[in-house]
Write an enzyme that holds these catalytic residues in place. Structure first.
Site, PDB file in Angstrom:
ATOM      1  N   TYR A 161      -1.426  -3.489  -6.653  1.00 12.04           N
ATOM      2  CA  TYR A 161      -1.233  -4.305  -5.673  1.00 12.04           C
ATOM      3  C   TYR A 161      -2.395  -4.211  -4.608  1.00 12.04           C
ATOM      4  CZ  TYR A 161      -0.211  -5.116  -0.735  1.00 12.04           C
ATOM      5  OH  TYR A 161      -0.348  -5.826   0.385  1.00 12.04           O
ATOM      6  N   ARG A 217       0.786  -1.295  -0.057  1.00  9.49           N
ATOM      7  CA  ARG A 217       0.074  -0.183   0.045  1.00  9.49           C
ATOM      8  C   ARG A 217       0.800   1.357   0.080  1.00  9.49           C
ATOM      9  NH1 ARG A 217      -1.878   0.810   4.401  1.00  9.49           N
ATOM     10  NH2 ARG A 217      -1.200  -1.005   5.602  1.00  9.49           N
ATOM     11  N   HIS A 237     -10.868  -2.415  10.899  1.00 10.56           N
ATOM     12  CA  HIS A 237      -9.765  -3.303  10.777  1.00 10.56           C
ATOM     13  C   HIS A 237      -9.545  -4.383  11.646  1.00 10.56           C
ATOM     14  CE1 HIS A 237      -5.230  -3.491   9.212  1.00 10.56           C
ATOM     15  NE2 HIS A 237      -5.912  -4.476   8.489  1.00 10.56           N
ATOM     16  N   ARG A 260       2.123 -12.202  -0.543  1.00 13.12           N
ATOM     17  CA  ARG A 260       0.797 -12.554  -0.037  1.00 13.12           C
ATOM     18  C   ARG A 260       0.324 -13.856  -0.767  1.00 13.12           C
ATOM     19  NH1 ARG A 260      -1.944  -8.804   3.730  1.00 13.12           N
ATOM     20  NH2 ARG A 260      -0.234  -7.336   4.147  1.00 13.12           N
ATOM     21  N   LYS A 305      -9.583  -2.437   1.228  1.00 14.95           N
ATOM     22  CA  LYS A 305      -9.511  -1.121   2.253  1.00 14.95           C
ATOM     23  C   LYS A 305     -10.112  -0.059   1.641  1.00 14.95           C
ATOM     24  CE  LYS A 305      -6.773  -3.786   4.180  1.00 14.95           C
ATOM     25  NZ  LYS A 305      -6.355  -4.064   5.653  1.00 14.95           N
ATOM     26  N   ASP A 361      -9.697  -9.934   8.586  1.00 11.15           N
ATOM     27  CA  ASP A 361      -8.927  -8.457   8.322  1.00 11.15           C
ATOM     28  C   ASP A 361     -10.054  -7.488   8.876  1.00 11.15           C
ATOM     29  OD1 ASP A 361      -6.881  -7.046   7.425  1.00 11.15           O
ATOM     30  OD2 ASP A 361      -7.630  -6.619   5.625  1.00 11.15           O
ATOM     31  N   THR A 396      -4.481 -12.573  10.630  1.00 12.31           N
ATOM     32  CA  THR A 396      -4.678 -13.817  10.113  1.00 12.31           C
ATOM     33  C   THR A 396      -4.449 -15.064  11.278  1.00 12.31           C
ATOM     34  OG1 THR A 396      -4.574 -12.737   8.126  1.00 12.31           O
ATOM     35  CG2 THR A 396      -4.273 -15.189   7.990  1.00 12.31           C
ATOM     36  N   CYS A 413       0.108  -7.564  11.528  1.00  8.13           N
ATOM     37  CA  CYS A 413       0.697  -7.535  13.206  1.00  8.13           C
ATOM     38  C   CYS A 413      -0.121  -8.632  13.734  1.00  8.13           C
ATOM     39  CB  CYS A 413       0.717  -6.308  13.768  1.00  8.13           C
ATOM     40  SG  CYS A 413       1.563  -5.106  13.401  1.00  8.13           S
ATOM     41  N   SER A 425      -1.803  -3.403  10.163  1.00 12.76           N
ATOM     42  CA  SER A 425      -1.161  -4.412   8.982  1.00 12.76           C
ATOM     43  C   SER A 425       0.063  -5.189   9.409  1.00 12.76           C
ATOM     44  CB  SER A 425      -0.898  -3.834   7.920  1.00 12.76           C
ATOM     45  OG  SER A 425      -1.903  -2.894   7.439  1.00 12.76           O
TER      46      SER A 425
HETATM   47  P1  GTP Z   1      -2.676  -7.549   7.198  1.00 10.31           P
HETATM   48  O1  GTP Z   1      -3.228  -8.843   6.531  1.00 10.31           O
HETATM   49  O2  GTP Z   1      -1.373  -6.652   6.618  1.00 10.31           O
HETATM   50  O3  GTP Z   1      -3.793  -6.942   7.731  1.00 10.31           O
HETATM   51  O4  GTP Z   1      -2.001  -8.346   8.408  1.00 10.31           O
HETATM   52  P2  GTP Z   1      -2.195  -9.382   9.709  1.00 10.31           P
HETATM   53  O5  GTP Z   1      -2.611  -8.607  10.820  1.00 10.31           O
HETATM   54  O6  GTP Z   1      -3.326 -10.236   9.233  1.00 10.31           O
HETATM   55  O7  GTP Z   1      -0.990 -10.101  10.003  1.00 10.31           O
HETATM   56  P3  GTP Z   1      -0.555 -11.536   9.872  1.00 10.31           P
HETATM   57  O8  GTP Z   1      -1.580 -12.654  10.986  1.00 10.31           O
HETATM   58  O9  GTP Z   1      -0.429 -12.129   8.621  1.00 10.31           O
HETATM   59  O10 GTP Z   1       0.938 -11.726  10.545  1.00 10.31           O
HETATM   60  C1  GTP Z   1       2.041 -11.055  10.039  1.00 10.31           C
HETATM   61  C2  GTP Z   1       3.223 -11.487  10.408  1.00 10.31           C
HETATM   62  O11 GTP Z   1       3.365 -11.576  11.901  1.00 10.31           O
HETATM   63  C3  GTP Z   1       3.562 -13.019   9.911  1.00 10.31           C
HETATM   64  O12 GTP Z   1       4.769 -13.012   9.327  1.00 10.31           O
HETATM   65  C4  GTP Z   1       3.258 -13.552  11.097  1.00 10.31           C
HETATM   66  O13 GTP Z   1       4.102 -14.850  11.089  1.00 10.31           O
HETATM   67  C5  GTP Z   1       3.716 -12.804  12.112  1.00 10.31           C
HETATM   68  N1  GTP Z   1       2.775 -13.386  13.549  1.00 10.31           N
HETATM   69  C6  GTP Z   1       1.586 -13.469  13.632  1.00 10.31           C
HETATM   70  N2  GTP Z   1       1.443 -13.836  15.080  1.00 10.31           N
HETATM   71  C7  GTP Z   1       2.487 -13.865  15.562  1.00 10.31           C
HETATM   72  C8  GTP Z   1       2.827 -13.992  17.080  1.00 10.31           C
HETATM   73  O14 GTP Z   1       1.960 -14.105  17.873  1.00 10.31           O
HETATM   74  N3  GTP Z   1       4.239 -14.022  17.246  1.00 10.31           N
HETATM   75  C9  GTP Z   1       5.229 -13.534  16.510  1.00 10.31           C
HETATM   76  N4  GTP Z   1       6.328 -13.578  16.865  1.00 10.31           N
HETATM   77  N5  GTP Z   1       4.998 -13.506  15.145  1.00 10.31           N
HETATM   78  C10 GTP Z   1       3.402 -13.333  14.755  1.00 10.31           C
HETATM   79  C1  SPV Z   2      -3.018  -4.424   5.055  1.00  8.69           C
HETATM   80  O1  SPV Z   2      -2.093  -3.779   4.617  1.00  8.69           O
HETATM   81  O2  SPV Z   2      -3.885  -4.303   6.290  1.00  8.69           O
HETATM   82  C2  SPV Z   2      -3.549  -5.682   4.244  1.00  8.69           C
HETATM   83  C3  SPV Z   2      -3.072  -5.892   3.074  1.00  8.69           C
HETATM   84  O3  SPV Z   2      -4.507  -6.334   4.737  1.00  8.69           O
HETATM   85  S1  SPV Z   2      -3.872  -4.788   1.806  1.00  8.69           S
HETATM   86  O4  SPV Z   2      -5.211  -5.423   1.317  1.00  8.69           O
HETATM   87  O5  SPV Z   2      -2.995  -4.758   0.670  1.00  8.69           O
HETATM   88  O6  SPV Z   2      -4.246  -3.598   2.519  1.00  8.69           O
HETATM   89 MN    MN Z   3      -5.378  -5.727   6.807  1.00  6.64          MN
END
Ligand code: GTP
Ligand code: SPV
Ligand code: MN
Length: 592
Positions: free
Chosen positions: A209, A80, A238, A376, A218, A287, A265, A262, A260
C-alpha cells in the site's frame, strides 16, 4: 545542451555507490531477475503489460477512461499501519513518545531476517528517484529497491524516477536514501516499516500500500527528511502548497498542514466559487512541502513530489472538479468500485452506480461501501488543470502564510490567526483531528496530530517544536500562521455547518488580506478571528446562525482544551520548549 558524461553508460555503471548497495541487497534477497528502471515511457508500458498479463492490473473503460487501470490490494493491506511503523535511533528518547522505537541493530536484524531470500522467483527492480525538481538545490535523491511492479509504476508517477535521478546521485557524490521494499507474503504479522534516519535508510516489508510501499513519499520525504531537515536548518512538512491570485492580479503562496484525508488535495486544487470572480488558483503540491529560509528572510517551498496519490471517495465535479478532470486519463486507481460500464466508482461521486465492489464482488450494500474509504488515485501533476510551472521552479515559491487545520466536529472555529510565530507554533503543536481511513484502526477518534505530522515526524516532537521555533527566529519575514476547521457539525452531529470546498477560499482570502494588513478581525483569547462582516459572504449558502456559530470562541470549552494541550506538551518532558508553556499561560490568562 551538453551531453551528460554518463549519457552512454548503462544504469548500473552511473553510480558505484548505488551499484554496490544493489549488489548487497541482491545477495540478501536472492531475486531471479534484476531490472533497473530508466524512467522511459517504453519501460512504464512494459511493466504495465506485465501486470495486465498477470491480472494484477485491469484496464478501465478505454473510451471514457483512456489509459486508466484498476489495482486491488490485499484486503488486509489498504492503508498505512502506524502501529507497525518504527523509527530506529540509537537513543529511544530521540524517536520520542510520538514514534514507535526499536534499537537500530535489532531493527536491522529483524528486517534482514524477513528479507533473506524473499525475492526468490521474483524480479528485483531498482528505482532511482529524485524528490523535487531535478535541478533544485533543495531536492534530494533516493533509490528504492522493490519486488513490486505496481510500486514501480506508482513511483514513476509520484517522483522524478529513472536515469536523471541516478545521474544526480552520481553528481551528489553518491549520497542517496536507501529504501528497501518487498511485499513479502502480505501477512500483517510479518509487516514492518522501519526507518534508520542516521543511516538515511528505510526497510519496508509485507505491504504494497501507498504510504507503506512508495518509499519516496512518507518514509523518505517526511520521516527521513524531517530528521535531516532538523540538522540542516529546514522543514519537511505534511503540507499542500497552493498559489492564490486575487482579482488585483497579486499571487501569494500558502502552505497548509491538515492530517491525512482532511482536505489537502481538495484545497490545493480549489475552484473559486462563482460569486468570487477574478480569483485564480495554482497547485504546487498536495501532500508534502520542503521549506528553506531564503536569503530574503522568507520561507521558500518546493513540492518534492511530481504526482498525486489522492483519496478517491468524495471526489466529484461539485466538490473538486479539477481532481475529477485530472483523473480521466493516465490514472492508476486502487481499491475503487466499478460500474457496469467498467468505469471507476466511489461514494460521493454524485453519479452512476456501483456494480462491482472494491474486492471484486458484485456490489451489495449489506457489505459496506462499494469503494474502500481509503481508495486512491495515482496521477501525474501535469494533468491537473490548475498545475503551475512554479512546481518545477528550482528555488521554490515564497510562502506568505502557513495554515494548520484539523477535522473537528466541535470547538475549533472556521479560521483564526495566531498572534505571532511563537504562538503559531503552539497552535500547530496543539492540532487535533478525528482519525480517518488513511491509517488502519478506528475512524473518528479525536487525537493530537501536531502540525499534521504525528505519523510522519522522524524524531521527538519536543525537539521538533524547538526546531520550528528556531526556524522562526531566523526569518526576517516569517509567514503569518492560521488555523482552520472545515468540519464543524451542528448539535445534532448530522451535517457540516460550513459548505467547504470552493467556499474555503472565503476564509483563505481573509487570511491573505490579514497578511496584507487589509482585513478586520476581533481579538480573542485564542487569536484573531474574522467577524462575519470581515469575510466575503457574497453568494454564500449557509444556514442561518451557522456562520456566527463557527466564528465563536467558547471560553469554557477552550479552558478544557488548553488544559489538555498542556498535558499533551508534558508527554515530551524536558524536550518541550519552555516557550510553548508561556504561550499556553498566555491563552489561559486571556480566557480568565
Ligand atoms: P491525504 O492524501 O491522506 O494526506 O489526504 P488530504 O489531506 O489530501 O485529503 P483530501 O483532500 O483527499 O480529502 C479527504 C476527504 O475529505 C475527501 O473525501 C474530501 O472530499 C473531503 N473534504 C475535503 N475538503 C473538504 C471540505 O472542505 N469539506 C468537507 N465536508 N469535506 C472535505
Ligand atoms: C496520507 O495518509 O497522509 C497519505 C496517503 O497521503 S499515504 O501516501 O498512503 O500515506
Ligand atoms: Mn498525506
Amino acid at each position: 545542451m551538453a551531453t551528460a558524461p554518463s549519457a552512454f553508460k548503462s544504469l548500473p555503471d552511473i553510480s558505484p555507490e548505488v551499484a554496490a548497495w544493489v549488489a548487497e541487497v541482491a545477495q540478501l534477497t536472492q531475486p531471479d531477475r534484476m531490472q533497473w528502471f530508466d524512467g522511459s515511457t517504453a519501460e512504464v508500458a512494459r511493466l504495465r503489460n506485465e501486470l495486465l498479463a498477470r491480472k494484477e492490473l485491469m484496464p478501465l473503460n478505454p473510451s471514457t477512461f483512456p489509459d486508466c487501470y484498476l489495482a486491488r490490494s490485499h484486503p488486509s493491506d489498504v492503508a498505512r499501519v502506524e502501529h507497525l511503523t518504527f523509527i530506529c535511533t540509537p537513543e529511544k528518547e530521540d524517536a520520542g513518545p510520538n514514534n514507535h522505537w526499536m534499537a537500530p541493530a535489532e531493527g536491522h536484524a529483524k528486517m534482514d531476517g524477513l528479507f533473506k531470500g524473499c525475492m526468490k522467483g521474483r524480479t528485483l527492480y531498482v528505482v532511482p528517484y529524485c524528490m523535487g525538481p531535478i535541478d533544485s538545490p533543495y531536492a534530494r535523491c533516493g533509490v528504492e529497491i522493490t519486488d513490486s511492479a505496481y510500486v514501480v509504476l506508482n513511483m514513476a508517477i509520484m517522483t522524478r524516477a529513472g536515469r536523471a535521478a541516478l545521474e544526480r546521485i552520481a553528481a551528489d557524490n553518491g549520497k542517496f536514501v536507501k529504501g528497501l521494499h518487498s511485499t513479502g507474503e502480505l501477512d500483517p504479522n510479518r509487516r514492518f516499516i522501519m526507518h534508520f534516519p542516521e543511516e538515511l535508510s528505510i526497510k519496508s516489508f509485507g505491504s504494497g500500500y501507498g504510504g507503506n510501499a512508495l518509499l519516496g513519499k512518507k518514509c523518505h520525504a517526511l520521516r527521513i527528511a524531517s530528521f535531516q531537515a532538523r540538522t540542516e536548518g529546514w522543514l519537511a512538512e505534511h503540507m499542500l502548497i497552493v498559489g492564490l491570485q486575487n482579482p488585483q492580479g497579486e499571487t501569494h503562496y500558502i502552505a497548509c498542514a491538515f492530517p491525512s484525508a482532511c482536505g489537502k488535495t481538495n484545497l490545493a486544487m480549489l475552484i473559486p466559487p462563482e460569486s468570487m470572480p477574478g480569483w485564480k488558483v495554482f497547485t504546487v503540491g498536495d501532500d508534502i512541502c520542503w521549506m528553506q529560509p531564503g536569503p530574503d528572510g522568507r520561507l521558500w517551498a518546493i513540492n518534492p513530489e511530481s504526482g498525486y496519490f489522492g483519496v478517491a471517495p468524495g471526489t466529484s465535479p461539485k466538490t473538486n472538479k479539477n481532481a475529477y478532470d485530472t483523473i480521466r486519463k493516465d490514472t492508476l486507481f486502487t481499491n475503487v468500485a466499478l460500474t457496469a460500464n467498467n468505469e471507476p466508482w466511489w461514494e460521493g461521486m454524485g453519479k452512476g452506480e456501483p456494480a462491482i465492489d472494491w474486492l471484486g464482488n458484485p456490489y451489495d450494500p449489506k457489505n459496506g461501501p462499494a469503494a474502500h474509504p481509503n481508495s486512491r488515485f495515482t496521477v501525474s501533476a501535469h494533468h491537473n488543470p490548475a498545475y503551475t510551472k512554479e512546481a518545477e521552479n528550482p528555488r521554490g515559491v515564497p510562502i506568505s502564510a502557513i495554515v494548520f487545520g484539523g477535522r473537528r466536529r466541535e470547538l475549533a472555529p472556521l479560521i483564526y490567526q495566531a498572534r505571532n510565530w511563537q504562538h503559531g507554533v503552539l497552535v500547530g503543536a496543539g492540532v487535533a483531528s478525528e482519525t480517518t481511513a488513511a491509517a488502519t484502526g478506528a475512524v473518528g477518534i479525536v487525537r493530537r496530530d501536531s502540525m499534521a505530522m504525528k505519523p510522519f515526524a522522524g524524531y521527538n516532537f519536543g525537539d521538533y517544536f524547538q526546531h520550528w521555533l528556531n526556524i522562526g527566529a531566523k526569518l526576517k519575514n516569517a509567514p503569518a500562521i492560521f488555523h482552520v476547521n472545515w468540519f464543524r457539525q451542528g448539535a445534532d452531529g448530522s451535517k457540516f455547518l460550513w459548505p467547504g470546498f470552493g467556499d474555503n477560499l472565503r476564509p483563505i482570502a481573509w487570511a491573505l488580506d490579514r497578511v496584507a494588513g487589509k482585513a478586520g478581525a476581533q481579538e480573542t483569547a485564542i487569536g484573531f478571528l474574522p467577524r462575519p462582516q470581515d469575510l466575503n459572504t457574497t453568494g454564500l449558502d449557509i444556514a442561518p446562525g451557522a456562520l456566527e456559530e463557527i466564528l465563536s470562541v467558547k471560553p469554557e470549552q477552550w479552558k478544557k482544551e488548553m488544559a489538555e494541550v498542556r498535558a499533551y506538551l508534558g508527554e515530551y518532558g524536558s524536550r518541550t520548549p519552555r516557550a510553548l508553556y508561556d504561550e499556553v499561560d498566555g491563552v489561559e490568562k486571556r480566557l480568565n
